[in-house]
Design a protein around this motif. Structure first.
Motif, PDB file in Angstrom:
ATOM      1  N   LEU A   7       2.348 -13.580   5.825  1.00 27.06           N
ATOM      2  CA  LEU A   7       3.185 -12.958   6.689  1.00 27.06           C
ATOM      3  C   LEU A   7       2.473 -12.332   7.525  1.00 27.06           C
ATOM      4  CD1 LEU A   7       5.923 -11.950   8.285  1.00 27.06           C
ATOM      5  CD2 LEU A   7       6.084  -9.672   6.744  1.00 27.06           C
ATOM      6  N   TYR A   8       1.133 -11.634   7.414  1.00 26.70           N
ATOM      7  CA  TYR A   8       0.037 -10.851   7.807  1.00 26.70           C
ATOM      8  C   TYR A   8      -0.609 -12.239   8.886  1.00 26.70           C
ATOM      9  CZ  TYR A   8       0.704  -6.873   5.470  1.00 26.70           C
ATOM     10  OH  TYR A   8       1.354  -5.434   4.561  1.00 26.70           O
ATOM     11  N   LEU A 265     -10.042  -5.024  12.600  1.00 23.41           N
ATOM     12  CA  LEU A 265      -9.333  -4.852  13.028  1.00 23.41           C
ATOM     13  C   LEU A 265      -8.089  -4.972  12.236  1.00 23.41           C
ATOM     14  CD1 LEU A 265      -8.629  -0.972  13.293  1.00 23.41           C
ATOM     15  CD2 LEU A 265      -7.576  -2.521  15.220  1.00 23.41           C
ATOM     16  N   LEU A 266      -7.639  -5.636  11.961  1.00 20.51           N
ATOM     17  CA  LEU A 266      -6.387  -5.790  11.896  1.00 20.51           C
ATOM     18  C   LEU A 266      -6.864  -6.506   9.852  1.00 20.51           C
ATOM     19  CD1 LEU A 266      -4.720  -8.571  13.798  1.00 20.51           C
ATOM     20  CD2 LEU A 266      -3.338  -6.377  13.026  1.00 20.51           C
ATOM     21  N   PHE A 267      -7.769  -7.241   9.274  1.00 25.44           N
ATOM     22  CA  PHE A 267      -8.288  -7.239   8.675  1.00 25.44           C
ATOM     23  C   PHE A 267      -8.592  -5.764   7.736  1.00 25.44           C
ATOM     24  CE2 PHE A 267     -11.323  -7.206   4.942  1.00 25.44           C
ATOM     25  CZ  PHE A 267     -11.040  -8.213   4.070  1.00 25.44           C
ATOM     26  N   ILE A 269      -7.228  -2.714   8.493  1.00 23.44           N
ATOM     27  CA  ILE A 269      -5.543  -2.683   8.465  1.00 23.44           C
ATOM     28  C   ILE A 269      -4.684  -3.087   6.970  1.00 23.44           C
ATOM     29  CG2 ILE A 269      -3.198  -2.282   9.670  1.00 23.44           C
ATOM     30  CD1 ILE A 269      -5.308  -1.774  12.587  1.00 23.44           C
ATOM     31  N   PHE A 270      -4.585  -3.903   6.799  1.00 19.86           N
ATOM     32  CA  PHE A 270      -4.193  -4.758   6.303  1.00 19.86           C
ATOM     33  C   PHE A 270      -5.048  -5.031   4.194  1.00 19.86           C
ATOM     34  CE2 PHE A 270      -2.258  -7.665   9.456  1.00 19.86           C
ATOM     35  CZ  PHE A 270      -1.202  -6.744  10.012  1.00 19.86           C
ATOM     36  N   ASN A 271      -5.861  -5.126   4.741  1.00 30.67           N
ATOM     37  CA  ASN A 271      -6.766  -4.633   2.573  1.00 30.67           C
ATOM     38  C   ASN A 271      -5.922  -3.144   2.857  1.00 30.67           C
ATOM     39  OD1 ASN A 271      -7.508  -6.249   1.405  1.00 30.67           O
ATOM     40  ND2 ASN A 271      -9.810  -5.635   1.852  1.00 30.67           N
ATOM     41  N   ALA A 272      -6.125  -2.670   4.128  1.00 27.83           N
ATOM     42  CA  ALA A 272      -6.319  -0.570   3.414  1.00 27.83           C
ATOM     43  C   ALA A 272      -4.754  -0.758   3.006  1.00 27.83           C
ATOM     44  CB  ALA A 272      -6.996  -0.120   4.397  1.00 27.83           C
ATOM     45  N   LYS A 273      -3.931  -1.745   3.125  1.00 32.14           N
ATOM     46  CA  LYS A 273      -2.523  -0.779   2.502  1.00 32.14           C
ATOM     47  C   LYS A 273      -2.442  -1.726   1.249  1.00 32.14           C
ATOM     48  CE  LYS A 273       2.382  -1.755   4.515  1.00 32.14           C
ATOM     49  NZ  LYS A 273       2.737  -1.943   5.808  1.00 32.14           N
ATOM     50  N   ARG A 274      -2.849  -3.262   1.293  1.00 27.94           N
ATOM     51  CA  ARG A 274      -2.896  -3.564   0.083  1.00 27.94           C
ATOM     52  C   ARG A 274      -3.171  -2.500  -1.437  1.00 27.94           C
ATOM     53  NH1 ARG A 274      -4.354  -8.528  -1.929  1.00 27.94           N
ATOM     54  NH2 ARG A 274      -6.744  -8.671  -1.181  1.00 27.94           N
ATOM     55  N   LYS A 275      -4.670  -2.311  -1.088  1.00 30.67           N
ATOM     56  CA  LYS A 275      -5.539  -1.699  -1.682  1.00 30.67           C
ATOM     57  C   LYS A 275      -4.552  -0.289  -2.218  1.00 30.67           C
ATOM     58  CE  LYS A 275      -9.249  -4.588  -1.845  1.00 30.67           C
ATOM     59  NZ  LYS A 275     -10.541  -4.611  -2.623  1.00 30.67           N
ATOM     60  N   GLN A 276      -4.370   0.388  -1.178  1.00 30.20           N
ATOM     61  CA  GLN A 276      -4.256   2.475  -1.345  1.00 30.20           C
ATOM     62  C   GLN A 276      -3.146   2.979  -2.677  1.00 30.20           C
ATOM     63  OE1 GLN A 276      -3.600   3.555   2.415  1.00 30.20           O
ATOM     64  NE2 GLN A 276      -3.631   5.907   1.662  1.00 30.20           N
ATOM     65  N   ARG A 277      -3.595   3.691  -3.315  1.00 27.96           N
ATOM     66  CA  ARG A 277      -1.971   4.045  -4.069  1.00 27.96           C
ATOM     67  C   ARG A 277      -2.026   5.481  -4.259  1.00 27.96           C
ATOM     68  NH1 ARG A 277      -2.391  -0.576  -4.408  1.00 27.96           N
ATOM     69  NH2 ARG A 277      -1.210  -2.171  -5.670  1.00 27.96           N
ATOM     70  N   ILE A 278      -1.039   5.778  -4.202  1.00 32.09           N
ATOM     71  CA  ILE A 278      -0.508   7.907  -4.536  1.00 32.09           C
ATOM     72  C   ILE A 278      -1.194   7.780  -5.652  1.00 32.09           C
ATOM     73  CG2 ILE A 278       1.334   9.198  -4.114  1.00 32.09           C
ATOM     74  CD1 ILE A 278       3.109   6.915  -2.645  1.00 32.09           C
ATOM     75  N   VAL A 279      -2.482   8.773  -5.180  1.00 35.01           N
ATOM     76  CA  VAL A 279      -2.966   9.899  -6.666  1.00 35.01           C
ATOM     77  C   VAL A 279      -1.944  10.896  -7.266  1.00 35.01           C
ATOM     78  CG1 VAL A 279      -5.053  11.156  -6.782  1.00 35.01           C
ATOM     79  CG2 VAL A 279      -5.159   9.232  -4.868  1.00 35.01           C
TER      80      VAL A 279
END
Length: 385
Positions: A7-8, A265-267, A269-279
């Motif tokens: 989709l991205y 910029l898109l890379f 944004i999307f890469n950070a969204k995929r890897k970020q986890r709630i601490v």
């Protein structure tokens, strides 16, 4: 392949196609600002004049990107011509120019406005700007009577007034009541030539063949010798100092650069969204000891067992004496009293009184009142304060 990643990718491709279409359909907008920059190809740049200046000045033209003060400070010049086009002149540079003209050099200054120090030094005044949107400039010399130039876009409309006897009128603006726009001023052994319309040297007007003769006539007043053109101010005012100025000056390279930044910029944004986890928030363990002590104290107080509370306080006090003061508490005798007196610095009277309270607390048959407990508590806390 992950559906989210697909989709991205589709969104990115669509976005790039839209940007490409916008770039292809974009029409170039003509920059009509007056910049007078030697390498600028816009209508009011000096690109054409810069290319033809060598031929116009008999192939004896030297360009200097430094100020006149810096140039003359490091380089000695014989008699020569000085050319300045719509450039700021600082006080020290003006003094150097004036010095060389007095010695026999000639200076041609073409500018819309002249600094007050120039007007004061050469004793002239400029008139108010005209409201005309066009004008025709001519020269007063009869041999140039057939040569003129029509300024039909953004004329400066500036002129000279209060001409002195030693100042010669060389050119006028016909449609502006004959306003003087080109004069000659004798200074020492040399001359100043001042013209108020730098547009005559811009690309827009020089590319018209009928205007070239007028420009040649203006420069014919300079003797045939070496000419120094000070271009420093023009270049400093208009040329970008960015390291990317070459990339941004070329439309294809500029488009590729913005495309690269958008993809980066898109890379991110999307890469950070995929890897970020709630601490998760981990609460620190609470210290329940104080609450426990308060609860036990309240329990004894409610029961009215002052003797038991005195015994606990005595036990707690002796435990602190053993661990903090390293004094043996097995026998509460004179030796104990002296040791506690030396290590705490409290009076023997207070220590003996405290021992009496401790012994009453340790005696199961002793009678204890609430006031005794309160007095003992204050005394023991004061000793180990």
């Amino acid at each position: 392949m992950n559906k989210t990643f697909q989709l991205y990718g589709i969104i990115f491709i669509i976005l790039m196609l839209v940007l490409a279409l916008l770039e292809l359909n974009k029409t170039e907008v003509t920059d009509w600002r007056k910049n007078f920059e030697v390498n600028q190809k816009s209508p009011f740049g000096l690109f054409v004049f810069n290319k033809e200046a060598n031929h116009l000045l008999n192939n004896e033209l030297n360009r200097s990107d430094r100020s006149p003060y810096e140039h003359y400070k490091t380089q000695k010049e014989n008699l020569h011509n000085i050319l300045i086009i719509q450039s700021e002149i600082d006080f020290e540079s003006w003094k150097k120019i004036l010095e060389h003209v007095k010695s026999g050099s000639d200076a041609l200054i073409i500018a819309e406005d002249f600094h007050p120090m120039i007007a004061d030094s050469l004793h002239f005044k400029t008139s108010n700007v005209s409201l005309r949107t066009d004008n025709i400039l001519t020269l007063t010399d009869d041999k140039f009577s057939n040569d003129s130039i029509k300024i039909d876009k953004l004329p400066a409309g500036q002129g000279f007034s209060a001409i002195d006897k030693d100042q010669e009128i060389l050119g006028k603006a016909l449609l502006d009541g004959g306003k003087v726009n080109f004069i000659k001023i004798n200074v020492g052994k040399g001359h100043f030539y001042l013209h108020t319309e730098p547009l005559i040297l811009t690309n827009y007007y020089l590319l018209k063949p009928e205007n070239q003769k007028y420009v040649q006539d203006v420069f014919s007043y300079l003797p045939k010798r070496k000419t120094i053109w000070f271009t420093q101010s023009n270049k400093a005012n208009t040329e970008s100092q960015s390291p990317l100025r070459f990339i941004l000056s070329k439309p294809p390279l500029r488009f590729a650069w913005w495309l690269f930044l958008a993809g980066l910029l898109l890379f991110v944004i999307f890469n950070a969204k995929r890897k970020q986890r709630i601490v998760p928030v981990i609460e620190p363990l609470k210290n329940k000891s104080v609450e426990f002590v308060k609860s036990i104290g309240n329990l004894y107080l409610q029961e009215g067992d002052f003797h038991e509370m005195m015994a606990k306080k005595a036990q707690y006090f002796l435990n602190r004496v053993r661990h903090e003061l390293m004094i043996d508490t097995q026998h509460l005798d004179e030796k104990f009293v002296q040791s506690l007196h030396l290590k705490t610095g409290k009076s023997l009277e207070k220590i003996n009184k405290a021992i009496d309270f401790i012994k009453r607390g340790q005696d199961p048959s002793a009678s204890v009142m609430k006031e005794d407990l309160m007095q003992m508590n204050r005394l023991l806390d004061e000793i180990l304060k």
